[in-house]
Motif scaffolding. Structure first.
Motif, PDB file in Angstrom:
ATOM      1  N   ARG A   1       0.841  -1.201   0.000  1.00  0.00           N
ATOM      2  CA  ARG A   1       0.000   0.000   0.000  1.00  0.00           C
ATOM      3  C   ARG A   1       0.880   1.256   0.000  1.00  0.00           C
ATOM      4  NH1 ARG A   1      -4.162  -0.118   4.663  1.00  0.00           N
ATOM      5  NH2 ARG A   1      -4.965  -1.729   3.288  1.00  0.00           N
ATOM      6  N   ARG A   2       1.920   1.219   0.813  1.00  0.00           N
ATOM      7  CA  ARG A   2       2.847   2.353   0.894  1.00  0.00           C
ATOM      8  C   ARG A   2       3.498   2.616  -0.471  1.00  0.00           C
ATOM      9  NH1 ARG A   2       4.243   7.080   2.287  1.00  0.00           N
ATOM     10  NH2 ARG A   2       6.374   7.460   2.913  1.00  0.00           N
TER      11      ARG A   2
ATOM     12  N   LEU B   1       2.308   1.856  -3.427  1.00  0.00           N
ATOM     13  CA  LEU B   1       1.322   2.416  -4.354  1.00  0.00           C
ATOM     14  C   LEU B   1       1.016   3.874  -4.024  1.00  0.00           C
ATOM     15  CD1 LEU B   1      -1.159  -0.580  -4.609  1.00  0.00           C
ATOM     16  CD2 LEU B   1       0.362   0.249  -6.403  1.00  0.00           C
ATOM     17  N   GLU B   2       0.960   4.178  -2.751  1.00  0.00           N
ATOM     18  CA  GLU B   2       0.675   5.558  -2.355  1.00  0.00           C
ATOM     19  C   GLU B   2       1.765   6.504  -2.831  1.00  0.00           C
ATOM     20  OE1 GLU B   2      -2.092   5.099   1.623  1.00  0.00           O
ATOM     21  OE2 GLU B   2       0.066   5.247   1.850  1.00  0.00           O
TER      22      GLU B   2
ATOM     23  N   ARG C   1       3.888   5.995  -5.270  1.00  0.00           N
ATOM     24  CA  ARG C   1       4.006   6.053  -6.728  1.00  0.00           C
ATOM     25  C   ARG C   1       2.822   6.780  -7.375  1.00  0.00           C
ATOM     26  NH1 ARG C   1       4.865   7.263 -10.809  1.00  0.00           N
ATOM     27  NH2 ARG C   1       5.461   6.166 -12.716  1.00  0.00           N
ATOM     28  N   TYR C   2       1.600   6.436  -6.944  1.00  0.00           N
ATOM     29  CA  TYR C   2       0.438   6.937  -7.672  1.00  0.00           C
ATOM     30  C   TYR C   2      -0.321   8.042  -6.936  1.00  0.00           C
ATOM     31  CZ  TYR C   2       1.381   3.051 -10.695  1.00  0.00           C
ATOM     32  OH  TYR C   2       2.003   2.202 -11.560  1.00  0.00           O
ATOM     33  N   PHE C   3      -0.351   7.999  -5.612  1.00  0.00           N
ATOM     34  CA  PHE C   3      -1.074   9.039  -4.890  1.00  0.00           C
ATOM     35  C   PHE C   3      -0.201  10.284  -4.745  1.00  0.00           C
ATOM     36  CE2 PHE C   3      -4.980   7.127  -3.015  1.00  0.00           C
ATOM     37  CZ  PHE C   3      -4.909   5.944  -3.697  1.00  0.00           C
ATOM     38  N   GLU C   4       1.085  10.088  -4.529  1.00  0.00           N
ATOM     39  CA  GLU C   4       1.986  11.230  -4.396  1.00  0.00           C
ATOM     40  C   GLU C   4       2.706  11.539  -5.706  1.00  0.00           C
ATOM     41  OE1 GLU C   4       4.551  11.295  -0.998  1.00  0.00           O
ATOM     42  OE2 GLU C   4       3.129  10.173   0.201  1.00  0.00           O
ATOM     43  N   ASP C   5       2.461  10.694  -6.713  1.00  0.00           N
ATOM     44  CA  ASP C   5       2.983  10.954  -8.044  1.00  0.00           C
ATOM     45  C   ASP C   5       4.513  11.041  -8.067  1.00  0.00           C
ATOM     46  OD1 ASP C   5       2.716  11.336 -10.723  1.00  0.00           O
ATOM     47  OD2 ASP C   5       2.445  13.503 -10.597  1.00  0.00           O
ATOM     48  N   ARG C   6       5.149  10.191  -7.299  1.00  0.00           N
ATOM     49  CA  ARG C   6       6.614  10.209  -7.291  1.00  0.00           C
ATOM     50  C   ARG C   6       7.164   9.247  -8.341  1.00  0.00           C
ATOM     51  NH1 ARG C   6       9.167  11.736  -1.949  1.00  0.00           N
ATOM     52  NH2 ARG C   6       7.494  12.533  -0.686  1.00  0.00           N
TER      53      ARG C   6
ATOM     54  N   CYS D   1       9.722   6.340  -9.773  1.00  0.00           N
ATOM     55  CA  CYS D   1      10.188   5.116  -9.107  1.00  0.00           C
ATOM     56  C   CYS D   1      11.528   5.350  -8.411  1.00  0.00           C
ATOM     57  CB  CYS D   1      10.290   3.976 -10.124  1.00  0.00           C
ATOM     58  SG  CYS D   1       8.667   3.304 -10.516  1.00  0.00           S
ATOM     59  N   GLY D   2      12.358   6.239  -8.987  1.00  0.00           N
ATOM     60  CA  GLY D   2      13.630   6.569  -8.338  1.00  0.00           C
ATOM     61  C   GLY D   2      13.391   7.211  -6.985  1.00  0.00           C
ATOM     62  N   GLU D   3      12.417   8.123  -6.934  1.00  0.00           N
ATOM     63  CA  GLU D   3      12.086   8.776  -5.669  1.00  0.00           C
ATOM     64  C   GLU D   3      11.526   7.769  -4.678  1.00  0.00           C
ATOM     65  OE1 GLU D   3      10.922  13.221  -7.385  1.00  0.00           O
ATOM     66  OE2 GLU D   3       9.386  11.693  -7.198  1.00  0.00           O
TER      67      GLU D   3
ATOM     68  N   ALA E   1      12.167   4.642  -4.544  1.00  0.00           N
ATOM     69  CA  ALA E   1      13.286   3.813  -4.068  1.00  0.00           C
ATOM     70  C   ALA E   1      14.025   4.508  -2.933  1.00  0.00           C
ATOM     71  CB  ALA E   1      14.236   3.508  -5.227  1.00  0.00           C
TER      72      ALA E   1
ATOM     73  N   TYR F   1      10.728  -1.602  -9.192  1.00  0.00           N
ATOM     74  CA  TYR F   1      10.045  -2.039 -10.410  1.00  0.00           C
ATOM     75  C   TYR F   1       9.552  -3.484 -10.283  1.00  0.00           C
ATOM     76  CZ  TYR F   1      10.784   2.099 -13.243  1.00  0.00           C
ATOM     77  OH  TYR F   1      10.707   3.368 -13.753  1.00  0.00           O
TER      78      TYR F   1
ATOM     79  N   GLU G   1       7.681  -5.736 -15.959  1.00  0.00           N
ATOM     80  CA  GLU G   1       8.647  -4.761 -15.451  1.00  0.00           C
ATOM     81  C   GLU G   1       9.157  -3.860 -16.586  1.00  0.00           C
ATOM     82  OE1 GLU G   1      11.679  -6.688 -13.083  1.00  0.00           O
ATOM     83  OE2 GLU G   1      12.930  -4.918 -13.370  1.00  0.00           O
TER      84      GLU G   1
ATOM     85  N   ALA H   1      -6.760   9.690  -5.576  1.00  0.00           N
ATOM     86  CA  ALA H   1      -5.888  10.608  -4.829  1.00  0.00           C
ATOM     87  C   ALA H   1      -6.424  12.029  -4.917  1.00  0.00           C
ATOM     88  CB  ALA H   1      -4.470  10.548  -5.388  1.00  0.00           C
TER      89      ALA H   1
ATOM     90  N   LEU I   1      -5.777   3.613   2.738  1.00  0.00           N
ATOM     91  CA  LEU I   1      -6.123   3.937   1.361  1.00  0.00           C
ATOM     92  C   LEU I   1      -7.611   4.107   1.134  1.00  0.00           C
ATOM     93  CD1 LEU I   1      -3.964   1.794  -1.038  1.00  0.00           C
ATOM     94  CD2 LEU I   1      -4.430   4.207  -1.222  1.00  0.00           C
TER      95      LEU I   1
ATOM     96  N   ARG J   1       4.095  21.112  -4.499  1.00  0.00           N
ATOM     97  CA  ARG J   1       2.794  20.890  -5.128  1.00  0.00           C
ATOM     98  C   ARG J   1       1.670  21.385  -4.224  1.00  0.00           C
ATOM     99  NH1 ARG J   1       1.193  14.882  -6.867  1.00  0.00           N
ATOM    100  NH2 ARG J   1       0.780  14.728  -4.653  1.00  0.00           N
TER     101      ARG J   1
ATOM    102  N   GLN K   1      18.971  11.112  -7.069  1.00  0.00           N
ATOM    103  CA  GLN K   1      17.747  11.148  -7.837  1.00  0.00           C
ATOM    104  C   GLN K   1      17.626  12.477  -8.567  1.00  0.00           C
ATOM    105  OE1 GLN K   1      14.143  11.671  -5.731  1.00  0.00           O
ATOM    106  NE2 GLN K   1      15.155  12.420  -3.913  1.00  0.00           N
TER     107      GLN K   1
ATOM    108  N   ARG L   1      17.751   9.274 -11.129  1.00  0.00           N
ATOM    109  CA  ARG L   1      18.939   8.455 -11.260  1.00  0.00           C
ATOM    110  C   ARG L   1      19.579   8.458 -12.651  1.00  0.00           C
ATOM    111  NH1 ARG L   1      19.342   4.553  -7.165  1.00  0.00           N
ATOM    112  NH2 ARG L   1      17.807   4.959  -5.576  1.00  0.00           N
TER     113      ARG L   1
END
Lengths: 177, 430
Positions: free
Chosen positions: A122-123, A125-126, A128-133, A135-137, A139, A150, B7, B53, B66, B150, B395, B397
């Motif tokens: 859940r964390r 997904l949140e 990546r998609y809720f906070e729009d970060r 994948c590097g962020e 990680a 990934y 992936e 969201a 969630l 944001r 980052q 990266r």
């Protein structure tokens, strides 16, 4: 007889999850997909346009959404996330064989399936998609490697897809009953 | 469909795939119906989660479950969920000391010395990604610092180095750019409550657009990339409508025309030999003198935030002006500098990059003057391939396949070595 403006609005709103998803396939950005949906909605109201039926309107909307998306990618030099046009057409042609309600049901079932994932997932997904970060962020925030993010996201999306399909199948009226 | 193929699909969607991997993704989707179904499912999942969201106005997800209700009741309860999410944010997620005023901005990216202050004299100088800020002033303390933030509605701000921006949102967003540059990606605002932006010389109303604003004490430069911005010059009330790919400059000189012009094209090839004093650069311009060409002499610049023990003074010639793109760069591009120093020195070649209005990283390369033979007047030539430059933080990266150069500099480290620069260029070797 051509669709009236209220009918056009109703049809587009009902198809919003489908059109958003179709735009995402082109641009790979949920916020941009929303902008494209709004552009399509505004253009559908242009006086010179007439739609004989809902399928005609939806077919037009898919094409315009794709065109808008490709134009954006070209303008912003983001072709690297784009797919070849023949691939986009293929994906789209299979999509329109299913009803728009199907996509809406998938979005609805996703909400149910999200409740079943682990806290760690859940964390992920949140972030990546809720906070729009990126994948590097993600990680960096959760303290693991980019490859691991990934890999976990891939497994998670597959699991969610299976969950969505299972729940839709369970809710379908059974044959012979 | 195999795990590694999913992936690969995800990486491609994130723009992380190289040309070979992109070709593989297209081929996979062409031949495999299951892959196409996976792509459609990914699309539904990504857009549905973004939708969710936006509805819940997520600010600090770790403390918030969630989906607190079953999906069957979801649609009917949407308004209540939004209200509940806000109550949770105010009552649980946001610490006690922040309750006096609502949070306005969430920091998405922080690099370098970034601080926040407000009218009550509060100061936060240890900001990190994810920090939630009340109305106040956000500052990037030096030229290398970057902050991306944001608003709750998804409107994004990217502050370049050396920027001070005051912000608030009490139902209407208000920004005051004191100095520096920022880029805004503004979500559609209510027609009666446009985002209001002020600088020392101009005022703007924004309903939904992408633009970059740069400000000094005596002028403002507005570049619009998408949509439309109405600008009013404060000195005389003159107005200008600026649309996509246009720019306008508003100064304190009311005799100057408020002329809307096409934005200058940026390309992979860029060069200056400093025939005239470049506007807004850092350095002291010195005119041609006998055989000595036009040049810029390095000036001191602060590294760190001035409070941190790691702060230091470097000596640099900096290229870049009010948020305008200098050039485009790709891995095979080469940054060339003709320079000289009074004594052997190690120098830093630095570039600050953006992709699609978002910060794409700071890159640098150390070069030694000993590696570059001097001509009879002491001039040396340094050439640094972008692909060889080091990203300064982890980052983002990966090296972007291409990006806009917003700022670059050549500097010595702590010693003043009499650095002078006579020519800078970016060339591309396809």
């Amino acid at each position: 007889m051509a669709l009236t403006h209220p009918e056009i609005i109703r049809t587009l709103l009902a198809a919003r999850p489908r059109l958003l998803a179709a735009a995402w396939v082109v641009v790979a950005d949920a916020h941009l997909a929303e902008d494209i949906f709004q552009t399509v909605s505004v253009r559908a109201m242009e006086p010179e346009l007439e739609f004989a039926s809902e399928p005609a309107l939806l077919s037009w909307a898919h094409v315009v959404a794709r065109r808008e998306g490709l134009q954006w990618l070209r303008k912003h030099r983001r072709e690297s996330v784009g797919l070849d046009e023949d691939v986009l057409e293929l994906v789209e042609s299979e999509w329109v064989l299913t009803s728009v309600e199907q996509t809406s049901r998938e979005a609805e079932m996703l909400a149910e399936c999200l409740k079943t994932v682990s806290e760690a997932s859940r964390r992920l997904l949140e972030l990546r998609y809720f906070e729009d970060r990126s994948c590097g962020e993600v990680a960096d925030v959760i303290g693991c490697g980019l490859d691991a993010v990934y890999q976990r996201l891939s497994r998670l999306h597959r699991a969610l897809k299976t969950c969505i399909e299972t729940r839709i199948a369970q809710n379908e009226p059974q044959l012979g009953t | 469909m195999k795990d590694h193929e999913v992936e690969l699909l995800l990486r491609h969607r994130d723009g992380q795939a190289d040309a070979g991997q992109s070709a593989k993704v297209n081929e996979l989707l062409r031949r495999d119906p299951e892959a196409r179904a996976m792509l459609r499912s990914l699309a539904v999942q990504a857009t549905a989660m973004a939708d969710l969201a936006a509805t819940l106005r997520i600010q600090s997800p770790p403390q918030r479950p969630l989906l607190p209700v079953s999906a069957s009741r979801w649609k009917a309860m949407r308004p209540w969920l939004s209200a509940a999410a806000m109550v949770m944010l105010l009552g649980i997620v946001i610490p006690q000391e922040l309750r006096r005023e609502p949070a306005v901005l969430t920091l998405m990216v922080v690099h370098g010395a970034v601080s926040w202050t407000n009218d009550h004299g509060e100061l936060q100088s240890d900001l990190a990604d994810g920090a939630v800020l009340r109305a106040g002033t956000l500052a990037t303390e030096n030229d290398e610092a970057v902050a991306e933030a944001r608003f709750a509605d998804g409107t994004r701000l990217m502050l370049g180095g050396g920027t001070r921006l005051t912000f608030s949102d009490s139902g209407q967003k208000r920004l005051m750019l004191h100095e520096g540059t920022f880029t805004a990606e503004v979500k559609p605002q209510p027609a009666q409550r446009p985002m209001l932006v002020r600088t020392t010389t101009a005022a703007m109303e924004v309903l939904g657009t992408v633009f970059t604003l740069g400000n000094t004490a005596d002028q403002t430069l507005l570049n619009v990339d998408q949509g439309r911005v109405q600008l009013k010059r404060l000195v005389d009330g003159g107005t200008a409508q600026v649309t996509a790919d246009q720019s306008v400059r508003a100064s304190i000189d009311n005799a100057a025309s408020l002329k809307v012009e096409p934005q200058p094209e940026s390309s992979f090839h860029w060069r200056t030999d400093l025939t005239s004093p470049p506007e807004g650069w850092k350095g002291t311009w010195l005119p041609q003198d006998g055989t000595t060409p036009n040049r810029m002499a390095a000036v001191p610049r602060l590294v760190g935030n001035g409070v941190n023990p790691s702060s230091a003074t470097h000596y640099c010639v900096m290229v870049g002006y009010l948020g305008q793109r200098l050039a485009q760069i790709r891995p095979e591009s080469v940054v060339n500098v003709r320079y000289r120093t009074r004594q052997p020195a190690t120098l830093r070649v630095f570039v600050n990059l953006c992709v699609d209005h978002r910060w794409a990283g700071n890159f640098e390369q150390a070069v030694s003057s000993n590696e570059h033979p001097a001509d009879k007047d002491g001039w040396r030539q340094a050439s640094v391939r972008f692909a060889d430059m080091q990203r300064m933080i982890v980052q983002p990266r990966d090296l972007p396949p291409q990006a806009d150069v917003m700022m670059m500099f050549l500097s010595s480290y702590e010693r003043a070595v009499g650095l002078e620069v006579a020519e800078i260029s970016i060339t591309s070797q396809p």
